[in-house]
Scaffold this motif. Structure first.
Motif, PDB file in Angstrom:
ATOM      1  N   VAL A   1       4.436  -0.849   3.616  1.00  0.00           N
ATOM      2  CA  VAL A   1       3.985   0.220   3.241  1.00  0.00           C
ATOM      3  C   VAL A   1       4.984   1.033   2.358  1.00  0.00           C
ATOM      4  O   VAL A   1       6.058   1.068   2.801  1.00  0.00           O
ATOM      5  N   GLU A   2       4.555   1.784   1.368  1.00  0.00           N
ATOM      6  CA  GLU A   2       5.532   2.387   0.290  1.00  0.00           C
ATOM      7  C   GLU A   2       5.225   3.949   0.753  1.00  0.00           C
ATOM      8  O   GLU A   2       4.181   4.183   0.739  1.00  0.00           O
ATOM      9  N   LEU A   3       6.246   4.470   0.716  1.00  0.00           N
ATOM     10  CA  LEU A   3       6.197   6.158   0.774  1.00  0.00           C
ATOM     11  C   LEU A   3       6.571   6.561  -0.576  1.00  0.00           C
ATOM     12  O   LEU A   3       7.563   6.334  -1.129  1.00  0.00           O
ATOM     13  N   VAL A   4       5.935   7.446  -1.299  1.00  0.00           N
ATOM     14  CA  VAL A   4       6.165   7.813  -2.576  1.00  0.00           C
ATOM     15  C   VAL A   4       5.989   9.616  -2.586  1.00  0.00           C
ATOM     16  O   VAL A   4       5.074   9.997  -2.303  1.00  0.00           O
ATOM     17  N   GLU A   5       7.245   9.835  -2.902  1.00  0.00           N
ATOM     18  CA  GLU A   5       7.472  11.413  -3.097  1.00  0.00           C
ATOM     19  C   GLU A   5       7.398  11.448  -4.711  1.00  0.00           C
ATOM     20  O   GLU A   5       8.400  10.980  -5.195  1.00  0.00           O
ATOM     21  N   PRO A   6       6.318  12.157  -5.527  1.00  0.00           N
ATOM     22  CA  PRO A   6       6.416  12.197  -6.877  1.00  0.00           C
ATOM     23  C   PRO A   6       7.515  12.948  -7.427  1.00  0.00           C
ATOM     24  O   PRO A   6       7.842  13.728  -6.782  1.00  0.00           O
ATOM     25  N   ALA A   7       7.855  12.715  -8.556  1.00  0.00           N
ATOM     26  CA  ALA A   7       8.715  13.672  -9.313  1.00  0.00           C
ATOM     27  C   ALA A   7       8.153  15.080  -9.416  1.00  0.00           C
ATOM     28  O   ALA A   7       7.288  15.169  -9.506  1.00  0.00           O
TER      29      ALA A   7
ATOM     30  N   LEU B   1       0.862  -1.062  -0.090  1.00  0.00           N
ATOM     31  CA  LEU B   1      -0.126  -0.049  -0.114  1.00  0.00           C
ATOM     32  C   LEU B   1       0.959   1.287   0.069  1.00  0.00           C
ATOM     33  O   LEU B   1       1.782   1.383   0.929  1.00  0.00           O
ATOM     34  N   ALA B   2       0.712   2.042  -0.943  1.00  0.00           N
ATOM     35  CA  ALA B   2       1.466   3.125  -1.119  1.00  0.00           C
ATOM     36  C   ALA B   2       0.917   4.774  -0.843  1.00  0.00           C
ATOM     37  O   ALA B   2      -0.228   4.682  -1.309  1.00  0.00           O
ATOM     38  N   TYR B   3       1.674   5.222   0.162  1.00  0.00           N
ATOM     39  CA  TYR B   3       1.110   6.848   0.275  1.00  0.00           C
ATOM     40  C   TYR B   3       2.086   7.764   0.021  1.00  0.00           C
ATOM     41  O   TYR B   3       3.232   7.434  -0.181  1.00  0.00           O
ATOM     42  N   ARG B   4       1.403   8.767  -0.660  1.00  0.00           N
ATOM     43  CA  ARG B   4       1.919   9.968  -1.358  1.00  0.00           C
ATOM     44  C   ARG B   4       2.433  10.718   0.009  1.00  0.00           C
ATOM     45  O   ARG B   4       1.878  11.272   0.608  1.00  0.00           O
ATOM     46  N   VAL B   5       3.659  11.232  -0.306  1.00  0.00           N
ATOM     47  CA  VAL B   5       4.302  12.298   0.764  1.00  0.00           C
ATOM     48  C   VAL B   5       4.840  13.405  -0.006  1.00  0.00           C
ATOM     49  O   VAL B   5       5.190  13.527  -1.202  1.00  0.00           O
ATOM     50  N   ALA B   6       5.017  14.586   0.571  1.00  0.00           N
ATOM     51  CA  ALA B   6       5.402  15.929   0.150  1.00  0.00           C
ATOM     52  C   ALA B   6       7.035  15.799   0.169  1.00  0.00           C
ATOM     53  O   ALA B   6       7.593  16.204  -0.682  1.00  0.00           O
ATOM     54  N   ASP B   7       7.507  15.394   1.169  1.00  0.00           N
ATOM     55  CA  ASP B   7       9.175  15.546   1.424  1.00  0.00           C
ATOM     56  C   ASP B   7       9.417  14.363   2.006  1.00  0.00           C
ATOM     57  O   ASP B   7       9.237  13.879   3.279  1.00  0.00           O
ATOM     58  N   ILE B   8       9.858  13.192   1.335  1.00  0.00           N
ATOM     59  CA  ILE B   8      10.278  11.867   1.572  1.00  0.00           C
ATOM     60  C   ILE B   8      11.537  11.854   2.967  1.00  0.00           C
ATOM     61  O   ILE B   8      11.428  10.888   3.976  1.00  0.00           O
ATOM     62  N   GLU B   9      12.365  12.758   2.875  1.00  0.00           N
ATOM     63  CA  GLU B   9      13.108  12.765   3.769  1.00  0.00           C
ATOM     64  C   GLU B   9      12.922  13.148   5.046  1.00  0.00           C
ATOM     65  O   GLU B   9      13.096  12.652   6.131  1.00  0.00           O
ATOM     66  N   ALA B  10      11.940  14.112   5.107  1.00  0.00           N
ATOM     67  CA  ALA B  10      11.351  14.616   6.403  1.00  0.00           C
ATOM     68  C   ALA B  10      10.583  13.743   6.867  1.00  0.00           C
ATOM     69  O   ALA B  10      10.500  13.299   8.083  1.00  0.00           O
ATOM     70  N   VAL B  11       9.665  12.786   6.257  1.00  0.00           N
ATOM     71  CA  VAL B  11       8.729  11.798   6.741  1.00  0.00           C
ATOM     72  C   VAL B  11       9.466  10.805   7.195  1.00  0.00           C
ATOM     73  O   VAL B  11       9.203  10.017   8.223  1.00  0.00           O
ATOM     74  N   SER B  12      10.767  10.248   6.468  1.00  0.00           N
ATOM     75  CA  SER B  12      11.434   9.092   6.923  1.00  0.00           C
ATOM     76  C   SER B  12      11.989   9.591   8.200  1.00  0.00           C
ATOM     77  O   SER B  12      12.149   8.614   9.201  1.00  0.00           O
ATOM     78  N   ALA B  13      12.596  10.690   8.586  1.00  0.00           N
ATOM     79  CA  ALA B  13      13.251  11.086   9.516  1.00  0.00           C
ATOM     80  C   ALA B  13      12.098  11.069  10.929  1.00  0.00           C
ATOM     81  O   ALA B  13      12.675  10.558  11.905  1.00  0.00           O
ATOM     82  N   ILE B  14      10.754  11.573  10.573  1.00  0.00           N
ATOM     83  CA  ILE B  14       9.913  11.599  11.780  1.00  0.00           C
ATOM     84  C   ILE B  14       9.464  10.018  11.961  1.00  0.00           C
ATOM     85  O   ILE B  14       9.509   9.708  13.053  1.00  0.00           O
ATOM     86  N   LEU B  15       9.642   9.025  11.334  1.00  0.00           N
ATOM     87  CA  LEU B  15       9.082   8.022  11.175  1.00  0.00           C
ATOM     88  C   LEU B  15      10.321   7.098  12.105  1.00  0.00           C
ATOM     89  O   LEU B  15       9.954   6.348  12.876  1.00  0.00           O
ATOM     90  N   ARG B  16      11.466   7.428  11.759  1.00  0.00           N
ATOM     91  CA  ARG B  16      12.583   6.872  12.348  1.00  0.00           C
ATOM     92  C   ARG B  16      12.419   7.306  13.815  1.00  0.00           C
ATOM     93  O   ARG B  16      12.833   6.404  14.783  1.00  0.00           O
ATOM     94  N   GLU B  17      12.367   8.547  13.981  1.00  0.00           N
ATOM     95  CA  GLU B  17      12.194   9.045  15.233  1.00  0.00           C
ATOM     96  C   GLU B  17      11.065   8.600  15.915  1.00  0.00           C
ATOM     97  O   GLU B  17      11.221   8.140  17.414  1.00  0.00           O
ATOM     98  N   ARG B  18      10.221   8.001  15.649  1.00  0.00           N
ATOM     99  CA  ARG B  18       9.000   7.135  16.261  1.00  0.00           C
ATOM    100  C   ARG B  18       9.265   5.815  16.402  1.00  0.00           C
ATOM    101  O   ARG B  18       8.459   4.964  16.667  1.00  0.00           O
ATOM    102  N   GLY B  19      10.519   5.255  15.879  1.00  0.00           N
ATOM    103  CA  GLY B  19      10.927   3.867  16.228  1.00  0.00           C
ATOM    104  C   GLY B  19      10.319   2.990  14.949  1.00  0.00           C
ATOM    105  O   GLY B  19      10.544   1.435  15.333  1.00  0.00           O
ATOM    106  N   VAL B  20       9.997   3.608  13.883  1.00  0.00           N
ATOM    107  CA  VAL B  20       9.840   2.698  12.624  1.00  0.00           C
ATOM    108  C   VAL B  20      10.829   2.374  11.793  1.00  0.00           C
ATOM    109  O   VAL B  20      11.728   3.346  11.687  1.00  0.00           O
ATOM    110  N   ARG B  21      11.398   1.270  11.431  1.00  0.00           N
ATOM    111  CA  ARG B  21      12.399   0.935  10.542  1.00  0.00           C
ATOM    112  C   ARG B  21      11.708   1.164   9.032  1.00  0.00           C
ATOM    113  O   ARG B  21      10.721   0.597   8.779  1.00  0.00           O
ATOM    114  N   LEU B  22      12.763   1.833   8.177  1.00  0.00           N
ATOM    115  CA  LEU B  22      12.599   1.765   7.010  1.00  0.00           C
ATOM    116  C   LEU B  22      13.515   0.814   6.292  1.00  0.00           C
ATOM    117  O   LEU B  22      14.621   0.406   6.495  1.00  0.00           O
ATOM    118  N   LEU B  23      13.208   0.322   5.058  1.00  0.00           N
ATOM    119  CA  LEU B  23      13.820  -0.646   4.271  1.00  0.00           C
ATOM    120  C   LEU B  23      15.085  -0.196   3.835  1.00  0.00           C
ATOM    121  O   LEU B  23      16.123  -0.845   3.509  1.00  0.00           O
TER     122      LEU B  23
END
Length: 148
Positions: A139-145, A91-113
Protein backbone atom coordinates in the motif's frame (compact mmCIF):
# COMPACT_ATOMS: atom_id res chain seq x y z
CA UNK A 1 -4.94 11.02 21.45
CA UNK A 2 -7.44 12.46 18.93
CA UNK A 3 -6.70 12.37 15.22
CA UNK A 4 -5.41 15.49 13.50
CA UNK A 5 -8.26 17.71 12.26
CA UNK A 6 -6.72 17.47 8.76
CA UNK A 7 -7.03 13.69 8.75
CA UNK A 8 -10.47 12.09 8.37
CA UNK A 9 -11.35 9.19 10.65
CA UNK A 10 -10.86 6.78 7.77
CA UNK A 11 -7.42 8.32 6.92
CA UNK A 12 -7.64 7.68 3.16
CA UNK A 13 -9.22 10.23 0.80
CA UNK A 14 -9.36 8.25 -2.45
CA UNK A 15 -7.64 5.62 -4.51
CA UNK A 16 -4.89 7.67 -6.11
CA UNK A 17 -3.63 5.04 -8.55
CA UNK A 18 -2.85 1.40 -9.12
CA UNK A 19 0.82 0.72 -9.90
CA UNK A 20 1.62 -1.90 -12.52
CA UNK A 21 5.16 -3.19 -13.00
CA UNK A 22 6.11 -3.57 -16.66
CA UNK A 23 9.39 -4.62 -18.27
CA UNK A 24 9.20 -2.02 -21.08
CA UNK A 25 7.34 1.27 -20.64
CA UNK A 26 7.03 2.05 -24.35
CA UNK A 27 5.50 -1.36 -25.10
CA UNK A 28 3.11 -1.01 -22.16
CA UNK A 29 2.05 2.50 -23.24
CA UNK A 30 1.30 1.20 -26.72
CA UNK A 31 -0.70 -1.74 -25.31
CA UNK A 32 -2.80 0.39 -22.94
CA UNK A 33 -3.52 2.94 -25.68
CA UNK A 34 -4.44 0.43 -28.39
CA UNK A 35 -6.33 -1.96 -26.12
CA UNK A 36 -8.06 0.28 -23.57
CA UNK A 37 -7.75 3.75 -25.07
CA UNK A 38 -5.75 4.95 -22.04
CA UNK A 39 -3.11 7.58 -22.68
CA UNK A 40 -0.28 9.02 -20.64
CA UNK A 41 -0.95 12.32 -18.91
CA UNK A 42 2.42 12.45 -17.15
CA UNK A 43 5.78 10.72 -17.58
CA UNK A 44 8.98 11.02 -15.61
CA UNK A 45 12.13 9.26 -14.50
CA UNK A 46 12.47 8.85 -10.74
CA UNK A 47 16.13 8.01 -10.14
CA UNK A 48 15.65 7.58 -6.38
CA UNK A 49 12.95 4.95 -6.92
CA UNK A 50 14.81 3.46 -9.91
CA UNK A 51 11.90 3.72 -12.35
CA UNK A 52 10.69 5.26 -15.54
CA UNK A 53 6.99 5.81 -15.06
CA UNK A 54 3.84 7.01 -16.74
CA UNK A 55 0.46 7.97 -15.31
CA UNK A 56 -2.49 7.03 -17.50
CA UNK A 57 -5.83 8.81 -17.07
CA UNK A 58 -8.91 6.64 -16.65
CA UNK A 59 -11.87 8.39 -18.24
CA UNK A 60 -12.43 12.02 -17.32
CA UNK A 61 -11.57 11.39 -13.68
CA UNK A 62 -8.42 11.97 -11.66
CA UNK A 63 -8.05 8.19 -11.27
CA UNK A 64 -4.81 6.85 -12.68
CA UNK A 65 -2.99 3.70 -13.69
CA UNK A 66 0.74 4.03 -13.05
CA UNK A 67 3.08 2.03 -15.27
CA UNK A 68 6.49 1.42 -13.69
CA UNK A 69 9.49 0.16 -15.66
CA UNK A 70 12.90 -0.47 -14.06
CA UNK A 71 15.89 1.72 -14.83
CA UNK A 72 18.30 -1.06 -13.85
CA UNK A 73 18.36 -4.69 -12.78
CA UNK A 74 18.94 -3.53 -9.19
CA UNK A 75 15.75 -1.45 -8.90
CA UNK A 76 12.85 -2.58 -6.73
CA UNK A 77 10.64 -2.88 -9.81
CA UNK A 78 13.20 -5.10 -11.58
CA UNK A 79 13.28 -7.36 -8.54
CA UNK A 80 9.47 -7.42 -8.44
CA UNK A 81 9.34 -8.38 -12.13
CA UNK A 82 11.94 -11.14 -11.61
CA UNK A 83 9.93 -12.57 -8.69
CA UNK A 84 6.36 -12.05 -9.91
CA UNK A 85 6.37 -11.09 -13.55
CA UNK A 86 4.42 -8.18 -14.96
CA UNK A 87 1.37 -7.12 -12.96
CA UNK A 88 -0.08 -5.08 -10.14
CA UNK A 89 2.73 -3.98 -7.85
CA UNK A 90 0.95 -1.59 -5.47
CA UNK A 91 -2.31 0.11 -4.56
CA UNK A 92 -1.94 3.81 -3.77
CA UNK A 93 -4.25 5.86 -1.58
CA UNK A 94 -4.35 9.65 -1.49
CA UNK A 95 -3.95 11.28 1.93
CA UNK A 96 -4.15 14.90 3.08
CA UNK A 97 -1.28 14.81 5.57
CA UNK A 98 1.22 11.98 5.16
CA UNK A 99 2.98 12.66 8.47
CA UNK A 100 -0.29 12.53 10.44
CA UNK A 101 -1.49 9.38 8.65
CA UNK A 102 1.93 7.73 9.12
CA UNK A 103 1.90 8.54 12.85
CA UNK A 104 -1.60 7.10 13.28
CA UNK A 105 -0.72 3.94 11.36
CA UNK A 106 2.43 3.47 13.43
CA UNK A 107 0.36 3.91 16.62
CA UNK A 108 -1.87 1.14 15.27
CA UNK A 109 1.13 -1.17 14.91
CA UNK A 110 1.59 -0.84 11.14
CA UNK A 111 5.14 -0.77 9.75
CA UNK A 112 6.05 1.77 7.09
CA UNK A 113 8.97 1.23 4.73
CA UNK A 114 10.49 4.69 5.22
CA UNK A 115 11.13 6.67 8.40
CA UNK A 116 10.24 9.84 6.46
CA UNK A 117 8.25 10.33 3.24
CA UNK A 118 10.14 10.27 -0.05
CA UNK A 119 9.56 12.07 -3.33
CA UNK A 120 6.99 10.41 -5.56
CA UNK A 121 5.44 11.20 -8.93
CA UNK A 122 4.97 14.90 -9.70
CA UNK A 123 6.72 15.92 -6.48
CA UNK A 124 4.18 14.14 -4.32
CA UNK A 125 5.31 12.78 -0.95
CA UNK A 126 5.01 9.02 -0.50
CA UNK A 127 5.50 6.19 1.94
CA UNK A 128 4.58 2.52 1.82
CA UNK A 129 2.87 0.19 4.27
CA UNK A 130 4.76 -3.08 4.64
CA UNK A 131 2.83 -5.78 2.71
CA UNK A 132 2.95 -8.12 5.73
CA UNK A 133 0.92 -5.52 7.63
CA UNK A 134 -1.61 -5.00 4.81
CA UNK A 135 -2.79 -8.48 3.88
CA UNK A 136 0.00 -9.05 1.37
CA UNK A 137 -0.66 -5.81 -0.54
CA UNK A 138 1.99 -3.11 -0.95
CA UNK A 139 0.00 0.00 0.00
CA UNK A 140 1.36 3.37 -1.03
CA UNK A 141 0.34 6.55 0.76
CA UNK A 142 0.41 9.61 -1.52
CA UNK A 143 0.22 13.23 -0.45
CA UNK A 144 -0.02 15.20 -3.71
CA UNK A 145 2.22 18.21 -4.19
CA UNK A 146 0.62 21.50 -3.15
CA UNK A 147 0.24 22.53 -6.80
CA UNK A 148 -1.75 19.35 -7.63
Amino acid sequence: MPDSPLVPDHLLLAIDHVGIAVPDLDDALEFYASTFGLHSVHEEINEEQGVREAMLAVGDSDQRIQLLAPLSDESTIAKFLARNGQGIQQLAYRVADIEAVSAILRERGVRLLYDNPKRGTSDSRVNFVHPKDAGGVLVELVEPAASH
